[in-house]
Every structure is written in C-alpha cells, then in structure tokens.
Write a protein that holds these residues in place. Structure first.
Motif, mmCIF file in Angstrom:
data_model
loop_
_atom_site.group_PDB
_atom_site.id
_atom_site.type_symbol
_atom_site.label_atom_id
_atom_site.label_comp_id
_atom_site.label_asym_id
_atom_site.label_seq_id
_atom_site.Cartn_x
_atom_site.Cartn_y
_atom_site.Cartn_z
ATOM 1 N N ALA A 138 1.743 -0.069 -9.962
ATOM 2 C CA ALA A 138 2.865 -0.677 -9.233
ATOM 3 C C ALA A 138 2.244 -1.504 -8.108
ATOM 4 C CB ALA A 138 3.804 0.385 -8.678
ATOM 5 N N PRO A 162 5.663 1.080 -14.698
ATOM 6 C CA PRO A 162 5.607 1.732 -13.381
ATOM 7 C C PRO A 162 7.009 2.151 -12.937
ATOM 8 C CG PRO A 162 4.466 -0.397 -13.386
ATOM 9 C CD PRO A 162 5.262 -0.318 -14.643
ATOM 10 N N ASN A 197 4.124 6.509 -7.543
ATOM 11 C CA ASN A 197 4.293 5.803 -8.814
ATOM 12 C C ASN A 197 4.384 6.863 -9.906
ATOM 13 O OD1 ASN A 197 4.237 4.251 -11.102
ATOM 14 N ND2 ASN A 197 2.266 3.276 -10.684
#
Length: 536
Positions: free
Chosen positions: A230, A198, A224
């Motif tokens: 994330a 991420p 992201n």
C-alpha cells in the motif's frame, strides 16, 4: 533472456507467407543444413533449461529425450522454419531415412522437431505425407491419419526441446518413396504481472477518561491487511469542536509512506481540550489506487474540577478592633481539584490576628494551601484582621488549583477611625494690671485616629472685659462679649490649630474666659475655662 532476431508477430507473418514454399517437397535435400553453424535462437541450455510458458509461468523442463540408435545406412535432411536459416527460424525439422529399403521388408524413418527459440511454442502440429507405395504399420507417438497424411498434434514444445516422431512401414512398390513433412505452430510472447489487493485498517486508541487540563495522547495505527504494497498511505483526522493539537490545529494530516503486506505503523499525537466533556474522534486513511479505510469512532470523557468561592466580612469595625471574615470554597466539578489554594491580598497597614486551617501570611497575602478537594467537597475558612487606620477595606479572595480556573469573591469593610479633639486654653499670666491687654492661646489637637470636620470655636468674656483682637486659622467675628470663629474644614489625626484672643479689663476682679468647641463628631460642645486676675 536472449532476443530472437525476428519478433513473434513478424515470425507468424513470415510463416504464413513462406509455408507453401517450405513443404519438405520430396525431401530432395535442397534445404539440408546439417552442416550449418550455430543458431542464436536455439537454446544453449540443454534439454533441462526452463523457458517462459504461454501463460506467463515458467515452462516445464523438456522431457528427457530418448536416445535412439542411428538408422543403418541412414541419410538426414533438415529444414528450419519459417526462413530456412536456423539463425532466424523458430523450428527445425530433421528427417532421418534409410538410403535404400527392400520391397516388402519393414523399415522405419524418423522426424525430429526442435524448438530453436527460448520461448515455448504452442499448438505445434507436424504433418507427414505418406506416399501410395508405403504401407504404414505404426507411428510413435501415435498419429492421426487424415487422408494421405499422418498428423501429430504435439501441443506445446518447450524452449530448446526436441521431439522425435517415428514411422514404421513396409514398402509396397519399387521406386522412390517420397515423404514430405511440414510443421505449424503458434508463437506467443507472454508477459505477467502480479495482481495484489492491499487493504488498509485504521485503529484509534486513547484513554477512556482523563483530565481536561492534561494533554490527551491519541495513537493512530495503520495496517496493510491485504496483499502487495500500500503506497503513499495518508491518514486524516478532523478533531471535534473544543479539541485541538498543542499548536491549536483541528485538522491532523499524517504520512505513513509505504506499508507492505501485514505491516503496521503508528503515530501518536498530543491534543488539548478547551473544556471538559465527551469528545468523539475518528480518522480516515487512503493510499494510491483509491484504497480507503475509516477508523471506528472512539470517545474520551475529559473531566475537570470547578471551584466556587464566597467571602464574608464585618461590614464595619472601629480602628484597632478585630475584623472577622469567613471564606467558603467548594468543588462543583466532576474531577478532583488538586493543589487547591485560596489567598487574600492585604494592605500593608492591615495585620492578621488569626487564620484557620493553617492559613499563613506570604508576601503581603493571607494564603491557605488546601490540597485536594474532591467533587462536591467544600471547606470553610475564617480569619481575623486588624488595622490602626480608618479606611474602606476591600478584600478579594481568589481560589484556584492545578486544573480549575481561578475564581474570586470580594467584600468591603469600613474600619472607622475616631477623632479625639483636645481643647486647651492658657493666658500669658494669671495676674494682669487693669487696662493692660492679655492674650489667650486656644489650642485644638486631634489626638484620635480619624479626622474631624467643621470645627468651630466660640469664646465668651465676662462683663467689664473688652475683646481687643481675635486671630487664628479661621476668621473671628466679635459680637459684644463673644468671639465666633468661622468653621475649620477638617483636622486630621495628629494635627493641631491655635487661636489667639486678646482682651483687657476696665476693672479689678477675678474674671473667667470661657471657650467652647463643636465639630461634626462633637455635636455636644466641649468647654474650657481660664481664670485671670486683673488688679490696679
């Protein structure tokens, strides 16, 4: 996936311990399990079933097995490795061989290798010991010869699959031909996890310019930009000095939760400024796993108007006379001053005679509604007032607008009142007998618009007239033919005071009674005379 009765590490240990015991010694059929039952480790999904490969990916489907015709008059021998029991073993070796062959006549026998588990077996190797009385012509697939052994390196054997090995040869001796096969393999338990990365991106957006008095909308967008989720995404923004949330906070914490790959979320917060100026903001984001990112700084210029006001007025005027005043209001700021208003509060006894630029009386004030003043602009206003009352008039002009702070200016004007004292003298009768008393009434009235102070009355009589008595608001002192009254401190507009002086004459004649008045304002005496005729 069904669990094997033996774990992979345990199977390896058992193989190592029992391998010497299970070397298909001479294929006596001691371990023949052709009539055996169901093996829970064997795949029941058929040759096309998928299993987990050693590298964690799905194993390829087993190759299509060539169906060979049975060997004429053949016999089958089976052994399950490593335990001898299909239900607890990993590999089944099955050898099919003719029961009898003719010397010098070619024949073939087969070895089938079957993976009984639901996992791929690695580095599978089958060895078959070739007796001295057998001359091998070929093997399929081709084997390598190591001494008296044919060795097949089969590599990976998919779950549930079977591999057939064929040996063709010619018997060269009369007697029993004993071929002994063994198998070796690596059993591995593999698991996989998905590796992701991420990556956060933070973007701040706000107007480039605005008014300091208006709320400032700032939008925080988090994306992201990587792979995977994330988690627990949080954004922190520390505001610069002079900029706060509407609740007065300088530190903003925003929770965005979980962002999947390529997902964006945004939040908008309203801010307020204590004053105009350039404000630079930035923000930082973080998520689980130590993922961090910072937004590029943005700067917003907040402008504000600034008013200045000046007031002038006549310093002194007489009651009822016009009082002139002037106001100057200007915008010295860097933004327009909208809804600009100027007002002066007035006492109830002050009247507005004139007002420029549309000034109007509203609720006891003189008000100008000027609209918008651009930066650098100013307006000049004027007014005329009047009062019938003497006083020190304090005027205060206040200027304000929608975004500008209120400012004020003041001026003081003296509205002077004028005292006007009226002196009147009268006797009781104009014809009085000699020796009889007569009373003179002396009346002083303030007909003006201001008080007068230190009022003094002095009376004089002619020779032959005797002053009998003097009275009034102040003590009268008689000195010969004169009566002097002590000063009266003040006399307000509309008030009056009365003195009495009693006299009598010792002779017959036409006399005169003289009165003079002085005060703080009337330094030159005001005189009044009354005639009285005394007769016998």
């Amino acid at each position: 996936m069904k669990s094997s009765p033996l774990s992979v590490p345990l199977r390896g240990a058992v193989i190592a311990a029992l391998l010497p015991l299970f070397t298909l010694g001479c294929q006596t059929g001691l371990y023949d399990d052709t009539d055996g039952g169901t093996n829970p480790l064997a795949s029941d999904r058929g040759p096309g079933a998928a299993a987990e490969a050693s590298d964690g990916d799905a194993a390829p489907a087993p190759e299509a097995r060539e169906v060979l015709p049975p060997i004429a008059d053949g016999q089958k021998y089976s052994m399950a490795f490593p335990t001898g029991d299909r239900s607890t073993s990993a590999v089944l070796l099955e050898k099919e061989m003719p029961a009898e062959v003719i010397l010098g006549v070619p024949f073939e026998y087969r070895i089938e290798v079957q993976n009984l588990t639901e996992l791929a077996l690695e580095e599978v190797q089958v060895e078959d010991r070739i007796p001295a009385g057998l001359s091998v012509d070929s093997t399929q697939p081709p084997a390598r010869v190591v001494g008296d052994k044919a060795v097949w390196d089969l590599g990976a054997l998919p779950a549930g699959s079977t591999k057939t090995l064929t040996v063709k040869g010619v018997p060269s001796e009369i007697g029993a031909l004993k071929t002994c096969a063994t198998v070796q393999y690596e059993s591995k338990l593999c698991a996989s996890t998905n590796v992701v990365a991420p990556a956060l991106e933070v973007l701040l957006t706000a107007p480039a310019e605005g008014l300091a008095c208006d709320p400032l909308d700032v939008t925080v967008k988090v994306t992201n930009a990587g792979t995977g989720d994330a988690r627990n995404v949080r954004v922190t923004e520390e505001l610069p000095e002079g900029l706060t949330t509407l609740a007065g906070q300088r530190r903003i914490l925003m929770d965005f939760g979980t962002l999947s790959s390529s997902q964006s979320k945004e939040q908008t917060v309203k801010l307020k400024a204590a004053r105009g100026g350039a404000y630079t903001q930035t923000a930082s984001a973080e998520a689980n796993g130590g993922i961090e990112a910072a937004a590029a700084p943005i700067t917003t210029l907040l402008r504000e108007p600034k008013l200045e006001v000046a007031l002038e007025a006549d310093r002194s005027v007489v009651v009822t006379r016009p009082l002139n005043g002037a106001i100057t209001v200007g915008n010295t700021g860097d933004a327009p001053s909208d809804d600009t208003e100027v007002r002066i509060a007035l006492p109830s006894d002050v009247q507005v005679l004139e007002a420029s630029d549309g000034g109007q009386t509203q609720g006891g004030s003189l008000v100008w509604s000027l609209g918008t003043l651009d930066p650098g602009a100013s307006r000049a206003l004027s007014f005329v007032l009047s009062s019938e009352k003497g006083q020190n008039l304090v005027l205060e002009a206040q200027a304000g607008s929608r975004c500008a702070a209120e400012v004020s200016a003041s001026a003081t004007s003296e509205i002077r009142g004028i005292p006007a004292l009226l002196l009147e003298v009268a006797d009781e009768s104009d014809l009085i007998l000699v020796g009889e008393p007569v009373v003179y009434n002396i009346q002083v009235t303030n007909q003006g618009s201001a008080k007068d102070e230190a009022i003094v009355i002095v009376c004089e009589v002619e020779e032959g007239i005797e002053i009998v008595e003097a009275g009034g608001p102040a003590n009268g002192v008689v000195e010969g033919r004169t009566v002097r009254f002590e000063p009266v401190a003040e006399l307000a507009p509309g008030e009056e005071i009365v003195y009495q002086v009693t006299v009598r004459s010792s002779k017959q004649f036409d006399s005169r009674f003289n009165v003079s008045l002085t005060s703080k304002q009337k330094t030159r005496p005001v005189t009044e005379e009354e005639s009285t005729t005394f007769v016998n």
